[in-house]
Design an enzyme around this catalytic site. Structure first.
Site, mmCIF file in Angstrom:
data_model
loop_
_atom_site.group_PDB
_atom_site.id
_atom_site.type_symbol
_atom_site.label_atom_id
_atom_site.label_comp_id
_atom_site.label_asym_id
_atom_site.label_seq_id
_atom_site.Cartn_x
_atom_site.Cartn_y
_atom_site.Cartn_z
ATOM 1 N N GLU A 39 -13.228 11.972 -2.084
ATOM 2 C CA GLU A 39 -13.625 10.556 -2.090
ATOM 3 C C GLU A 39 -14.006 10.033 -0.708
ATOM 4 O O GLU A 39 -14.612 8.971 -0.603
ATOM 5 C CB GLU A 39 -12.524 9.688 -2.701
ATOM 6 N N ASN A 67 -9.971 5.445 -5.005
ATOM 7 C CA ASN A 67 -10.430 4.068 -4.785
ATOM 8 C C ASN A 67 -11.737 3.970 -3.999
ATOM 9 O O ASN A 67 -12.425 2.961 -4.083
ATOM 10 C CB ASN A 67 -9.336 3.269 -4.073
ATOM 11 N N HIS A 68 -12.089 4.993 -3.217
ATOM 12 C CA HIS A 68 -13.335 4.936 -2.434
ATOM 13 C C HIS A 68 -14.543 5.521 -3.169
ATOM 14 O O HIS A 68 -15.605 5.671 -2.571
ATOM 15 C CB HIS A 68 -13.163 5.665 -1.099
ATOM 16 N N HIS A 157 -3.836 10.022 -7.298
ATOM 17 C CA HIS A 157 -4.354 9.371 -6.093
ATOM 18 C C HIS A 157 -3.646 8.023 -5.949
ATOM 19 O O HIS A 157 -3.970 7.068 -6.668
ATOM 20 C CB HIS A 157 -5.866 9.194 -6.249
ATOM 21 N N HIS A 182 -4.592 10.539 -1.231
ATOM 22 C CA HIS A 182 -4.882 9.163 -0.813
ATOM 23 C C HIS A 182 -4.249 8.759 0.520
ATOM 24 O O HIS A 182 -4.905 8.102 1.310
ATOM 25 C CB HIS A 182 -4.496 8.133 -1.877
HETATM 26 FE FE LIG Z 1 -7.989 6.829 -1.460
#
Ligand SMILES: [Fe+2]
Length: 265
Positions: A39, A67-68, A157, A182
Site C-alpha cells: 500500500e 488505508n493508503h 492491516h 500498517h
Molecule cells: Fe497503512
C-alpha cells in the site's frame, strides 16, 4: 509448504531491496508462495498499476493493501479492470475486504501455487484509530465460509496491537496465519496460537528505517513540533526487508512454524 509474507513495501527503497533479495530468499528458504503488502510502494503513499505489476513480476503472487490504497487515483480504475478475472494481474492486488459495499476491488484472492496447492489471501483492516469500515471479524466469518482453500493467509492491516491480537485468536484454527501490517514497526511476538494459526502482530516495514515509519524524520519532527501541514517524502537510509516465513501442512492449512526474517542492504 513455506510462505513468505513481506511487510509494507515503502517507496523505491523498499522496492529496491525486494528486487535485490527476493530470489535469494525464495531459493534459500525454499519458499512456495510470496505475499506482500504494497500500500505504500509508490513514493510511500499508495500504489500505481505499473508498480503493482513490477512487484508481481518479481514473483510476488498476491499484493495486499490498507488505508493508503487509494492514494494514487489510477489504482481505482486498475482494480475495476480486473472485473473478477482471476487471470488478470489486477485481480492479485487486494484492498481490505471490510471496506464498504460498492468499493472498487476485492479483499480476497484464491489461487494455486506453482506446485498446485490451493491457497487464499484475505486482506482485512482494523477499526481502532482508523476509518470506520465494516466489522473485520464478521467480514472474516462471511468470507471464510466461501473460501475453499485450506491454506489461508490473513493480512490484518491495523493500528492497535490489541485488535490485531484479538483477530489472531478469533481466527485461530480457521486460517494458516494472521500477520499484522500498517504500523511499520516489527514486533517480536511471532508464535503459533493454540489451534495451529501462526501469528505476528506486525511484520514491519520493508523500506528505509533512518526515518519515522518511512518518511524523512525531519519532516515528521516538524509536524510534531509546530503542527503545520507539511509535504512528506520517503526517506532513503538504512533500508531493511522485513518479512515472516510461515511453514504449514498444505493438506490441513495448520501452521507448524513462523519466524521473522530480516535483510539489510
Ligand atoms: Fe497503512
Amino acid at each position: 509448504m513455506r510462505i513468505l509474507f513481506i511487510g509494507d513495501i515503502f517507496g523505491s527503497p523498499g522496492r529496491g531491496i525486494v528486487r535485490d533479495h527476493l530470489a535469494d530468499i525464495v531459493s534459500g528458504q525454499k519458499i512456495d508462495l510470496v505475499i506482500a503488502n504494497a500500500e505504500n510502494a509508490a513514493g510511500g503513499f499508495g500504489v500505481t498499476p505499473s508498480i503493482a505489476e513490477e512487484l508481481l513480476e518479481l514473483g510476488i503472487e498476491v499484493l495486499t493493501t490498507g488505508n493508503h490504497v487509494w492514494d494514487k487515483k489510477e489504482i481505482i480504475d486498475y482494480m475495476r479492470s480486473a472485473d473478477g478475472d482471476p487471470k488478470s494481474a489486477a485481480r492479485r492486488l487486494l484492498r481490505p475486504a471490510n471496506f464498504p459495499a460498492g468499493t472498487p476491488g476485492v479483499g480476497v484472492f484464491e489461487g494455486t501455487t506453482r506446485a498446485g496447492v490451493p491457497y487464499a489471501v484475505l486482506n482485512l483492516q482494523g477499526r481502532v484509530f482508523m476509518a470506520g469500515n465494516d466489522d473485520p471479524f464478521r467480514t472474516a466469518d462471511a468470507l471464510l465460509k466461501q473460501i475453499r482453500a485450506k491454506v489461508i493467509l490473513v493480512d490484518m492491516h491495523a493500528e492497535a496491537t490489541s485488535e490485531k491480537m484479538a483477530m489472531g485468536w478469533y481466527l485461530d484454527g480457521r486460517v494458516t496465519a494472521v500477520i499484522g501490517t500498517h504500523t511499520h514497526v516489527p514486533t517480536a511476538d511471532a508464535r503459533l496460537l493454540h489451534q495451529g494459526t501462526a501469528y505476528l502482530t506486525d511484520v514491519g516495514m520493508t523500506g528505509p528505517y533512518d526515518s519515522v515509519i518511512g518518511v524523512k524524520k525531519e519532516m515528521i519532527l516538524e509536524r510534531f513540533l509546530n503542527g503545520m501541514p507539511a509535504r512528506f517524502e520517503a526517506a532513503k537510509g538504512d533500508v531493511r526487508l522485513c518479512a515472516a516465513v510461515v511453514e504449514c501442512d498444505e493438506a490441513t492449512g495448520r501452521a507448524s512454524s513462523i519466524e521473522r526474517l530480516e535483510r539489510r542492504q
